[in-house]
Design a protein around this motif. Structure first.
Motif, mmCIF file in Angstrom:
data_model
loop_
_atom_site.group_PDB
_atom_site.id
_atom_site.type_symbol
_atom_site.label_atom_id
_atom_site.label_comp_id
_atom_site.label_asym_id
_atom_site.label_seq_id
_atom_site.Cartn_x
_atom_site.Cartn_y
_atom_site.Cartn_z
ATOM 1 N N GLU B 227 -5.132 4.029 -5.214
ATOM 2 C CA GLU B 227 -6.140 4.511 -5.926
ATOM 3 C C GLU B 227 -5.310 3.941 -7.975
ATOM 4 O OE1 GLU B 227 -7.396 7.835 -4.881
ATOM 5 O OE2 GLU B 227 -8.709 6.992 -2.576
ATOM 6 N N HIS B 228 -3.728 4.525 -7.574
ATOM 7 C CA HIS B 228 -3.006 4.239 -9.066
ATOM 8 C C HIS B 228 -2.785 3.034 -9.488
ATOM 9 C CE1 HIS B 228 -4.860 8.550 -9.252
ATOM 10 N NE2 HIS B 228 -4.393 8.882 -8.219
ATOM 11 N N GLN B 229 -1.999 2.693 -8.381
ATOM 12 C CA GLN B 229 -1.093 0.988 -8.782
ATOM 13 C C GLN B 229 -1.511 0.107 -7.408
ATOM 14 O OE1 GLN B 229 1.507 4.379 -8.739
ATOM 15 N NE2 GLN B 229 3.398 3.133 -9.775
ATOM 16 N N PHE B 230 -1.269 -0.865 -7.611
ATOM 17 C CA PHE B 230 -0.922 -1.926 -6.800
ATOM 18 C C PHE B 230 -0.112 -2.603 -7.121
ATOM 19 C CE2 PHE B 230 -3.189 -6.044 -5.435
ATOM 20 C CZ PHE B 230 -3.601 -5.957 -4.735
ATOM 21 N N ASP B 231 1.457 -2.188 -6.800
ATOM 22 C CA ASP B 231 2.583 -2.623 -6.079
ATOM 23 C C ASP B 231 3.338 -3.179 -4.769
ATOM 24 O OD1 ASP B 231 3.781 -0.892 -5.665
ATOM 25 O OD2 ASP B 231 3.746 0.070 -7.408
ATOM 26 N N PRO B 232 4.633 -3.817 -4.773
ATOM 27 C CA PRO B 232 4.498 -4.265 -3.551
ATOM 28 C C PRO B 232 5.046 -2.908 -2.627
ATOM 29 C CG PRO B 232 4.824 -5.548 -5.213
ATOM 30 C CD PRO B 232 4.485 -5.027 -5.411
ATOM 31 N N THR B 233 5.217 -2.163 -3.011
ATOM 32 C CA THR B 233 5.466 -0.578 -2.451
ATOM 33 C C THR B 233 5.184 -0.817 -1.356
ATOM 34 O OG1 THR B 233 6.662 0.279 -4.455
ATOM 35 C CG2 THR B 233 6.614 1.636 -2.906
ATOM 36 N N ILE B 234 3.971 -0.675 -0.820
ATOM 37 C CA ILE B 234 2.764 -1.203 0.121
ATOM 38 C C ILE B 234 2.968 -1.480 0.934
ATOM 39 C CG2 ILE B 234 0.601 -0.497 0.433
ATOM 40 C CD1 ILE B 234 1.401 1.890 -0.565
ATOM 41 N N ALA B 235 3.252 -2.910 0.908
ATOM 42 C CA ALA B 235 3.601 -3.979 1.482
ATOM 43 C C ALA B 235 5.025 -3.436 1.831
ATOM 44 C CB ALA B 235 3.460 -4.965 0.782
#
Lengths: 285, 265
Positions: B227-235
């Motif tokens: 919800e706050h960040q759209f970075d590759p960590t989630i990937a």
């Protein structure tokens, strides 16, 4: 513990009836599955000041906003189910009749996505359709079709594609199971009697595999109806009952209304379960 | 000639279908190895830094531990109450046994968000509102059907003669269970436990209602991070999770042969 139906059961063991083995599981679900749902139903019909009220259900079924949400939920699930049938049938047909030695690979590819987390798959759709995602890169840089990237993520179409992606393997497996049991000699007879390829399919193969479509459709509809994560992350403005429950819980904090919406979802689910049982019984007969 | 044409069209459709099925997954795996500081595909270069980044964010570590504990706990609890039920249900005939089976599998058919929402109020009323115990109980409700369906399926395919032979040779029911029945149904228990573990580990709609700093599960933390960040960590985290599931599946398959069981349904 004892194995059931012991023919040579010792006297000591015969005191313990085998059906008693199911008691812990039944009690557990009665306490932590059935009671919460009954409690939830009660909350939906008890008014603010105590006393019973049907007011929330009247609002849900007459107020145009809530009615639209309920209808949208059912239509979305029905649409996703229909797409799954149309896409899933040819794949199931290929798996059963054409795949041959590739069948193992097809089944593996169908089941492999089930190992991934729902967040991963939803995130994948966001990546594909993000501003700097694969689709926009192709349209803007490679082909120059567009001058600026499209805002594709978070649109209803992507949410529907993502739901189909999650649910279509269940449809394929359900259809394939029934298709497997269709006697190919019936199709050969139709062809020998002069029916063309399409006519054989429409009048023999398809009707004989309707049970598989039915089983798959109920399953897909049921899961789509309660789907939540996909719509929260990719919703694109779609309003459905699960999303409304989430919002009522988070922001509006109208728990009575959320309970009433939960009960409506539950009634739809129970109806699907009933249809499923009838289908299974008919097939067994 | 026309016949071939239809077959080619069907094969082409199936290939497109699997591109559709695999694209969103492969894209995440590739993005998790990106050298860029943002999510973009195709990636500009390769790096492992996002995997390191997972462990730099403390809530991920805490949530990973909670998720492991809940998934293992709910699976053990499901086995403890589910396996005995299967011993009766897989061999029983008649309407009652059928009805009990339907009831024990019914949580699979109910919307998870309804189970979560209803359980939060009910368990709060019992005084165990937002707690690890509450997570354990609600996860067991949805894990139990997986254990029961798989174990009952395997046990139904086991001929009675093995147990009868052991009983005739003088083994008491406890011995029959331990030395004959249990080894025969072990593949079912392992496969059911694996499904149960993965179901719990991936659950968001129930865990969401029981979230707090000490009870947030991994999916809950991942959603709030997104919800706050759209970075590759989630990937990277997703790829790690997938690798874990694949390894678990291969191990269970090598030891017990899952392919012999029906996974469909």
């Amino acid at each position: 513990m004892q194995a059931p139906d012991q023919p040579a059961a010792k006297p000591a063991a015969s005191v313990i009836k085998p059906w008693l083995l199911t008691v812990p599981a039944i009690l557990f679900l009665a306490a932590f599955f059935v009671l919460p749902l009954i409690d939830n139903g009660m909350r939906s019909i008890v008014g603010e000041t105590g006393g019973l009220t049907a007011g929330r259900y009247l609002t849900l079924l007459t107020d145009s906003f809530y009615l639209r949400v309920t209808v949208a939920t059912v239509l979305l699930s029905a649409g996703v189910t229909l797409i799954c049938v149309v896409i899933g049938y040819p794949v199931a047909y290929f798996l059963v009749r054409k795949a041959g030695r590739w069948a193992g690979l097809v089944i593996f590819l169908l089941i492999a996505p089930l190992l991934t987390s729902i967040i991963m798959r939803t995130f994948g759709w966001q990546v594909l359709f993000a501003r700097r995602g694969l689709v926009n890169n192709f349209l803007v840089d490679q082909f120059g079709v567009l001058s600026a990237p499209l805002r594709l993520a978070n649109s209803p179409e992507i949410a529907i594609a993502a739901l189909v992606h999650v649910l279509v393997p269940f449809m394929v497996l359900a259809i394939a199971t029934v298709l497997q049991s269709v006697d190919t000699r019936l199709e050969e007879s139709a062809k020998i009697l002069g029916a063309g390829r399409w006519r054989t399919f429409w009048e023999v193969t398809l009707p004989l595999s309707l049970d598989g479509i039915g089983t798959g459709a109920i399953l897909v509809f049921m899961i789509a109806n309660g789907s939540f994560v996909t719509l929260v992350m990719l919703g694109g403005g779609l309003q459905t009952l699960p999303l409304m429950i989430y919002q009522q819980f988070n922001t509006t904090r109208d728990f009575g209304m959320a309970s009433a919406m939960s009960t409506i979802l539950l009634v739809i689910a129970v109806f699907c379960l009933f249809l499923q049982l009838r289908l299974v019984r008919r097939r067994g007969a | 000639m026309r016949r071939d044409w239809i077959n080619i069209a069907l094969a082409a459709f199936v290939v497109l279908f699997f591109i559709f099925m695999l694209a969103p997954i492969l894209v995440v795996v590739v993005v998790s190895f990106t050298a860029a500081g943002y999510v973009a595909f195709p990636i500009p270069g390769w790096s492992l830094k996002w995997f390191g980044n997972i462990f730099a964010y403390q809530p991920f570590i805490d949530a990973l531990l909670v998720s492991f504990q809940v998934a293992i706990g709910a699976t053990l609890l499901s086995c403890a109450i589910g396996i005995p039920a299967c011993l009766f249900l897989a061999r029983a005939r008649g309407a009652w046994a059928g009805a009990i089976m339907t009831f024990l599998l019914s949580p699979l058919s109910m919307p998870m968000i309804v189970i979560g929402f209803a359980s939060l109020f009910f368990l709060s009323w019992l005084g165990i509102g937002i707690s690890f115990t509450a997570l354990l109980i609600t996860h067991t409700v949805v894990c139990l059907p997986y254990v029961i369906r798989t174990v009952a399926g395997v046990y139904a395919g086991v001929p009675r003669s093995y147990e009868e032979a052991a009983a005739i040779l003088g083994a008491n029911p406890a011995k029959v269970f331990w030395h004959v029945t249990l080894p025969l149904i072990r593949p079912g228990i392992m496969a059911g436990s694996l499904f149960s573990f993965l179901t719990s580990f991936d659950n968001l709609p129930i865990s969401y209602f029981f979230g707090s700093s000490s009870t947030n599960t991994l999916p809950v933390v991942m959603l709030s991070y997104l919800e706050h960040q759209f970075d590759p960590t989630i990937a990277a985290l997703s790829t790690l999770q997938l690798a874990m599931a694949v390894v678990a599946l291969i191990v269970v398959d090598r030891i017990y042969g899952i392919d012999k069981m029906t996974v469909a349904g």
